[in-house]
Design an enzyme around this catalytic site. Structure first.
Site, PDB file in Angstrom:
ATOM      1  CG  ASP A   1      -3.478   4.801  -1.934  1.00 15.62           C
ATOM      2  OD1 ASP A   1      -4.382   5.229  -1.179  1.00 15.62           O
ATOM      3  OD2 ASP A   1      -2.833   3.757  -1.698  1.00 15.62           O
TER       4      ASP A   1
ATOM      5  CG  ASP B   1      -1.664   1.271   1.425  1.00 21.21           C
ATOM      6  OD1 ASP B   1      -2.005   1.622   2.570  1.00 21.21           O
ATOM      7  OD2 ASP B   1      -1.910   1.947   0.398  1.00 21.21           O
TER       8      ASP B   1
END
Ligand SMILES: CSC[C@H](NC(=O)[C@H](Cc1ccccc1)OC(=O)N1CCC(N)CC1)C(=O)N[C@@H](CC1CCCCC1)[C@@H](O)COc1ccncc1
Length: 330
Positions: free
Chosen positions: A219, A35
């Site tokens: 992201d 992430d």
């Protein structure tokens, strides 16, 4: 050093991607979500109450001869979707795709929110944002990438996420077989700790390119693409029967509607997201109403270039000084 590992979609709409990692001695294998939108490496563990564990693999520090408690250290994180977790910290040997970091801080969950419990194919996260975002106190810890960097052949990691298919994350090298043409780089502002950069503009379908600097974060841990309302309304104006539903919390449309493509600019380069990526999912298995992969960022306070956008490109996260991010077609 370098490493390469699979990025496997956890469901049929690519809500998230997980990557096999090993922790400890002998190695314990978990499936973690890499992430770039956060910087904590945390896992379901033997310390997580069994009532909160539903099918996840867990890390048991006491079974590892190389684990060490980082005494007195705790962490607590809240994500943009309201999910969260907290716990204690160990260090142990940690490997992704053959790349090993010794004494990586591994944050063991003492509590996870219900959405994590419900997501049985996700055993935790590997934060690949900047280490300034790490929540461990009293002393914050370094990400896997920051720990690995001194030993990497090249100070980069790359994301090759795919639509409804397994892609890959590479560390320490750029695999020229994974993209076509040139990589276009653009500057990254690393404050407050996200991979923050600008798009140079956008176009909807075959429409004219609208040049405008759109700042946001790339992201890998966010499913959808969140952009300013003006851009999102311009997109859905081209979709028969589309509406911004309070009830469903975003733009929905008849699944039979024809969607336009969406193109974003990185400097002078252009990347086109196929309509299929934006026809994200039916709102329920039998519904003929579908939920869009492009949504407004107005509620977030930040634009997020999530997986719907990233899977349309080969992305290079460069930890050079200054950091930069690169995009190539594939
Ligand atoms: C717009 S930030 C929302 C974003 N979380 C999502 O994107 C989740 C991902 C998910 C959900 C359920 C199962 C699996 C994955 O998915 C959805 O929220 N959706 C997909 C499905 C769709 N129907 C509704 C919307 C988010 O917090 N990411 C963080 C990492 C994420 C947390 C949840 C578990 C998976 C990893 C992170 O990178 C960004 O942290 C922040 C961003 C901005 N300030 C603070 C934190």
């Amino acid at each position: 050093d370098k490493g390469s590992a699979a990025a496997i979609p956890i469901n049929e709409v690519d809500i998230a991607y997980v990557t096999p990692v090993t922790i400890g001695t002998p190695p314990q294998t978990l499936m973690l979500d890499l992430d770039t939108g956060s910087s904590d490496l945390w896992v379901f563990s033997s310390l997580t109450p069994s009532t909160q564990v539903r099918g996840q693999e867990i890390y048991t520090p006491t079974k590892s001869s190389t684990s060490k408690l980082l005494s007195g250290h705790t962490w607590s994180i809240r994500y943009g979707d309201g999910s969260g977790s907290r716990g204690s910290v160990y260090t142990d040997n940690f490997t992704i795709g053959g790349l090993e970091v010794r004494s990586q801080a591994v944050q063991t969950a003492l509590e996870v929110s219900s959405s994590f419990t419900q997501e049985q194919s996700l055993d935790g996260l590997v934060g690949l944002g900047f280490s300034t975002l790490n929540t461990v106190r009293p002393s914050s810890q370094l990400t896997f990438f920051d720990n690995a960097r001194p030993n990497l052949d090249e100070e980069v990691f790359t994301a090759d996420l795919k639509y409804h298919a397994t892609g890959s994350y590479d560390f320490g090298f750029i695999d020229s077989k994974k993209y076509t043409g040139n990589i276009t780089y653009t500057a990254v502002q690393q404050s407050p700790g996200y991979w923050t950069h600008s798009l140079s503009g956008y176009s909807v379908g075959s429409g004219a390119f609208q040049a405008s600097q759109i700042s946001g974060i790339s992201d890998t841990g966010t499913t959808l693409l969140y952009l300013p309302t003006a851009i999102v309304t311009a997109y859905y104006r081209q979709v028969q029967g589309a509406q911004n539903s309070q009830y469903y919390g975003g733009y929905v449309f008849p699944c039979s509607s024809t969607l336009p493509t969406f193109t974003f600019g990185i400097e002078g380069a252009r990347f086109t997201i196929p309509a299929s990526y934006i026809n994200y999912t039916r709102i329920s298995p039998t519904s003929t109403t579908c939920y869009g992969g492009l949504q407004s960022s107005s509620g977030l306070g930040i634009n997020i270039f999530g997986d719907v956008a990233l899977k349309a490109a080969f992305v290079v996260f460069s930890g050079t000084n200054p950091p930069r991010i690169g995009f190539a077609t594939k």
